[in-house]
Write a protein that holds these residues in place. Sequence first.
Motif, PDB file in Angstrom:
ATOM      1  N   SER A 176       0.849  -1.190   0.000  1.00 35.30           N
ATOM      2  CA  SER A 176       0.000   0.000   0.000  1.00 35.30           C
ATOM      3  C   SER A 176       0.883   1.237   0.000  1.00 35.30           C
ATOM      4  O   SER A 176       2.090   1.163   0.241  1.00 35.30           O
ATOM      5  CB  SER A 176      -0.892   0.012   1.245  1.00 35.30           C
ATOM      6  OG  SER A 176      -0.104   0.131   2.414  1.00 35.30           O
ATOM      7  N   GLY A 178       0.972   3.514   2.188  1.00 28.08           N
ATOM      8  CA  GLY A 178       1.492   3.744   3.524  1.00 28.08           C
ATOM      9  C   GLY A 178       2.737   2.930   3.839  1.00 28.08           C
ATOM     10  O   GLY A 178       3.533   3.311   4.698  1.00 28.08           O
ATOM     11  N   GLU A 179       2.914   1.810   3.144  1.00 28.06           N
ATOM     12  CA  GLU A 179       4.086   0.963   3.378  1.00 28.06           C
ATOM     13  C   GLU A 179       5.271   1.351   2.507  1.00 28.06           C
ATOM     14  O   GLU A 179       6.389   0.871   2.723  1.00 28.06           O
ATOM     15  CB  GLU A 179       3.731  -0.501   3.088  1.00 28.06           C
ATOM     16  CG  GLU A 179       2.700  -1.115   4.009  1.00 28.06           C
ATOM     17  CD  GLU A 179       2.413  -2.559   3.623  1.00 28.06           C
ATOM     18  OE1 GLU A 179       3.124  -3.106   2.752  1.00 28.06           O
ATOM     19  OE2 GLU A 179       1.475  -3.147   4.188  1.00 28.06           O
TER      20      GLU A 179
END
Length: 663
Positions: A176, A178-179
């Motif tokens: 994602s 966010g990662e």
Amino acid sequence: MTRAINTVLIANRGEIACRIIRTCKRMGIRSIAVYSEADRDALHVALADEAYEIGAAPPRESYLNQGAIIRAAEQSGADAVHPGYGFLSENAVFAEACAKAGLIFIGPPPAAIRAMGSKSEAKALMEKAGVPLVPGYHGTDQSPKVLQAAADQIGYPVLIKASAGGGGKGMKVASSAGEFQAALESAQREAKNAFGDDRVLVEKYLQQPRHIEAQIFGDCLGNIVHLFERDCSIQRRHQKVIEEAPAPGLSPERRAAIGKAAIEAGKAVGYVGAGTVEFIAEGESFYFMEMNTRLQVEHPVTEAITGLDLVEWQIRIARGEKLPKAQSELAIHGHAMEVRLYAEDPARDFLPQTGTLHHLRFPEGARVDSGIREGDAVSIHYDPMIAKIITHGADRAEAIARLRRALAATEVGGLATNLDFLQAILRQPDFASGKVDTGFIERHRTELLPEGQPLPVNALALAALAVLRGGERDAAAAAPAGDPYSPWSLLPGWRVNRDAYSDLIFQHGEATLSVRAHYRATGYALDLPDGTVEAQAELGTDGAIAARIGTARCKGRVVRRDTECLVFLDGATHRLTLVDPRRPSAADAATTGRILAPMPGTVTKILVVAGAVVAKGSVLAIVEAMKMEHAVKAPRDGKVTIVHFAAGDQVTDGAELLVLEEA
């Protein structure tokens, strides 16, 4: 124009150095080995006609020391340098240095190495040549903002890959947005440590891809052929575990298309010598990943199905000869399979292991490529591969059956290995039917890495019998010649007015197992967890043991070293510790809150300070070993009271990194 090659210096170590030396001997060519301080007694040094020490154990001071290698070649009178794989094999500067010194570099031209050395540049070339590519970003702007934007546009999950490397190093998946940044930083650190270059590319991460690669060869006359494909889909951490040729389930049309694309890739860079064009495939589509401008670890499976010696081809092409065979003369014969036997602990997330291999037995009836002998050490400085084991059969089923038999006859003592893990893969029904992709290991993880497996009762019985019979033999040897029948000079558990017995305690993983052995005129009565059985045993050489346990007869081997008992039985390895009840147990020490280094290596990051309160599972430190990062996590909630090391410090296996008290 052909050039004479009468003496070859091998700028490498381990199994590939041994492999090249053996081909040189068969061709009547003199072989010269180079070695580091750590490899003075290594097998490749013993096999070579002559050998030169080139530096200290760290690769940068020895096997990556271009000047020292060139000097050794000049001193030995070598005509050519073979770089093997790894180290300097894909280094254009080294290839040019060899040419400048008047040495033949047994590999592709420096221009081809440079063109394929950058994944980004290679993909641009392949795009021009019409070779299909995975959607991705291969640009020169390496700012985190640009890379994140490219990933967002491609769509998650994405794969971040080191531009300059291979072997799974500097490769991370971001599921994602966010990662992404954390994965990017980790990939860049690994890439910098492994290749001295932190540039990366970003690609669409395919969900169930296969890793299929084609072996190509080119000569100085412009001829290029492919030697068919290999399937290398069985991977963990993007590193190959099992390779086979040909790839299972390919139609003749798809095989021909992959071979044609590989040849086009070679022509695009004017390729000469041995190379591997790697593709990622999903469904009926396949895409170019990268080209390795060297011989590959898995080349033996190609040799097995073609009947060729690829090192001999390399030498002949380096001489300036024409390719030994045209494409129309090449054919596939049967099926071949290779496993990589590693010193690593699958139960501890495949942590590399270092230490001495005090027991080593390889199988008969299989090809074994190894640079290690019994008594050798696996060092922190080099790859922990012990051997490659290769089998060939009329078809895939026969190759698997032969490989299973070969692994069942393989024995390694002194270090944890992936041997049982490899056997579990070969037993898995989906693998047997050819349903393979790069997610195979993760998908079947619980089957391949079962937790808390109970010890077979016969393995426990063999360990007990080996200890008992070994003690009797030692006591008999020490008995006074004057009274060889004295009960005080023997070890039969003799007691006055009591049953004669001995108690043995073994530790197997978390389990503590007790065996009471009652002495009988013909053997023993063993009180085992499942009940009491009559048992007899005969010890052979080197730990071999033949026993009757109840009504069953079994043969195995028990290798003892200090308190460790290794039981090799029915193709499985069982590790037990003979417990001295007078010593404190390891479980008592585990409650102290000491956080230990999982392996020897370098601390690359300390993420906490003294006084920090952390939650269970928090990453406390990152230790890098053998160019791979390993996160050290908090085993419970707690407060960090002591931090012993800083980033850049070297640590030994089991060193106390920090202390964690209950919060």
